[in-house]
Write a protein that holds these residues in place. Structure first.
Motif, mmCIF file in Angstrom:
data_model
loop_
_atom_site.group_PDB
_atom_site.id
_atom_site.type_symbol
_atom_site.label_atom_id
_atom_site.label_comp_id
_atom_site.label_asym_id
_atom_site.label_seq_id
_atom_site.Cartn_x
_atom_site.Cartn_y
_atom_site.Cartn_z
ATOM 1 N N PRO A 298 1.075 -1.650 0.373
ATOM 2 C CA PRO A 298 0.306 0.034 0.164
ATOM 3 C C PRO A 298 1.124 1.555 0.122
ATOM 4 C CG PRO A 298 -0.126 -0.682 2.598
ATOM 5 C CD PRO A 298 0.933 -2.259 1.387
ATOM 6 N N MET A 299 0.254 2.443 -0.819
ATOM 7 C CA MET A 299 1.174 3.758 -0.389
ATOM 8 C C MET A 299 1.665 3.968 0.904
ATOM 9 S SD MET A 299 2.132 4.295 -3.334
ATOM 10 C CE MET A 299 1.881 6.458 -2.991
ATOM 11 N N SER A 300 0.807 3.326 1.869
ATOM 12 C CA SER A 300 1.183 4.206 3.340
ATOM 13 C C SER A 300 2.113 3.488 3.393
ATOM 14 C CB SER A 300 -0.261 3.958 4.378
ATOM 15 O OG SER A 300 0.293 2.379 4.259
ATOM 16 N N GLU A 301 2.594 2.641 3.042
ATOM 17 C CA GLU A 301 3.932 1.885 3.267
ATOM 18 C C GLU A 301 5.326 2.729 2.342
ATOM 19 O OE1 GLU A 301 4.609 -1.991 2.757
ATOM 20 O OE2 GLU A 301 3.007 -2.516 4.100
ATOM 21 N N GLY B 169 -8.263 11.051 -1.464
ATOM 22 C CA GLY B 169 -8.748 10.650 -0.033
ATOM 23 C C GLY B 169 -8.446 9.277 0.293
ATOM 24 N N ASP B 170 -8.002 8.631 -0.694
ATOM 25 C CA ASP B 170 -7.975 7.381 -0.510
ATOM 26 C C ASP B 170 -6.719 6.703 -1.400
ATOM 27 O OD1 ASP B 170 -8.114 7.882 -3.412
ATOM 28 O OD2 ASP B 170 -8.915 5.656 -3.379
ATOM 29 N N GLN C 87 -4.195 2.776 -1.899
ATOM 30 C CA GLN C 87 -3.521 2.036 -3.501
ATOM 31 C C GLN C 87 -2.582 1.253 -3.247
ATOM 32 O OE1 GLN C 87 -4.614 5.346 -6.542
ATOM 33 N NE2 GLN C 87 -5.096 6.311 -5.133
ATOM 34 N N PRO C 88 -2.119 0.770 -3.945
ATOM 35 C CA PRO C 88 -1.273 -0.132 -3.597
ATOM 36 C C PRO C 88 -0.959 0.185 -4.840
ATOM 37 C CG PRO C 88 -3.053 -1.079 -6.107
ATOM 38 C CD PRO C 88 -3.845 -0.145 -4.407
#
Length: 353
Positions: free
Chosen positions: A250-253, A290-291, A295-296
């Motif tokens: 995920p983009m968070s990582e 927002g998402d 997202q991958p």
């Protein structure tokens, strides 16, 4: 007071002497100075053109150049360069250029040669003697020594019938060109032609032996030139410091990895470990929504990233970065897997720019 007057008188007398020798300081207005400079540059340009024409029109000169390169390149010894005055200064430069480009060479002053330094010259060496007239008296002892011990001579002069040319195995006879000096006395154009021929010989020898940029680096480890000749793998950060994620994460990582490593970029690898994309600050801004964090990474990354091989010169990497307006490059192996990361600051700190 009398002492002060006398002391103050000394510079005045020196000033008159300087004026007598050099002329008045304001004798030439700026326009005349620029005209003089223009004439000198034109004379220099004409001299180089005359030398280039001489190469194609004089078969003896062209053949002698080829013979000189073969003699200097095939010998078991070193190239010994010598000359007097301006020819001596040019000779030092030629010897330095030869030495720095893979041809073992050094300069010997004729006067020092006559007082013991002839012992530095062996029959395995090649002797390169410079004299515009070909009649420089200071070279006589070197000529005698060379003849006695069968040291081959390559001469660079302008007179085919001169003592130097007639006693040389190979005579490089240059075209007679006007000096830039209005009196025709100060060696200017003539010295430039000698230097040009010396450079031509050095580069021909360099190319003949396949002297590479890596070889060049061996002789130039210091300064900016040495930095430019370093390989990117010497300046890059290794695998333990690379910001990497695999596809599907995920983009968070990605944001966390980008912030933790401090390169402003994250590399994305596929299942085989090949680098397939990068995520930069620009990619984050373009996909801001927002998402985004859910997202991958493959949905946000830029594909076909700019990369370099580990054996690329640092100077080439700098040019590549400037041309493509990037500040970070991943180093990849033959399979396309990342093996390092290079930031433009790494190049700047090393003195490449």
């Amino acid at each position: 007071m009398d002492l002060i007057i006398r002391l103050h008188g000394i510079p005045k007398r020196e000033s008159k002497l300087n004026t007598a020798i050099h002329g008045k300081a304001d004798a030439h207005p700026s326009g005349t100075v620029l005209e003089s400079i223009g004439r000198t540059l034109t004379t220099a340009t004409d001299g180089i053109k005359a030398l280039a024409d001489h190469l194609t029109s004089d078969q003896a000169f062209a053949g002698a150049l080829v013979d000189a390169v073969e003699l200097m390149g095939d010998g078991d010894g070193r190239v010994v360069v010598s000359g007097v005055g301006k020819s001596g200064h040019i000779g030092r430069k030629i010897a330095a250029t030869l030495a720095s480009t893979g041809t073992s060479a050094y300069f010997v002053h004729p006067t020092e040669a006559s007082h013991g330094d002839l012992g530095m010259i062996t029959a395995q060496d090649a002797l390169v003697l410079l004299s515009w007239s070909g009649e420089t008296a200071e070279l006589a002892n070197m000529l005698t020594y060379a003849k006695r011990f069968k040291v081959p001579i390559v001469s660079i002069c302008s007179n085919r019938e001169s003592t130097l040319a007639r006693n040389s195995e190979i005579a490089l006879v240059l075209p007679k060109v006007p000096e830039a000096c209005p009196h025709g006395l100060a060696p200017t154009t003539s010295a430039m032609l000698q230097l040009a021929v010396g450079d031509a010989l050095a580069i021909a020898l360099l190319e003949r032996r396949g002297f590479s940029a890596e070889d060049f680096k061996t002789f130039h480890p210091g300064g900016k030139l040495g930095a430019q000749l370093r390989l990117v793998q010497e300046l890059a950060h290794g695998t333990g410091q690379m910001p990497l994620l695999s596809v599907g994460r995920p983009m968070s990582e990605a944001v966390i990895e980008m912030s933790a490593r401090g390169f402003g970029v994250v590399g994305i690898t596929d299942e085989s470990g090949k680098l397939v994309g990068v995520i930069t600050d620009g990619d984050l801004r373009r996909h801001m929504a927002g998402d985004l964090l859910a997202q991958p990474v493959q949905e946000v990354m830029s594909r076909n990233p700019r990369v370099v091989r580990s054996d690329v010169l640092a100077s080439a990497a700098m040019e590549f970065m400037e041309d493509h307006k990037v500040t970070v490059l991943f180093l990849v192996d033959e399979a396309g897997a990342p093996v390092g990361i290079l930031h433009i600051h790494d190049l700047l700190r090393a003195g490449v720019a």
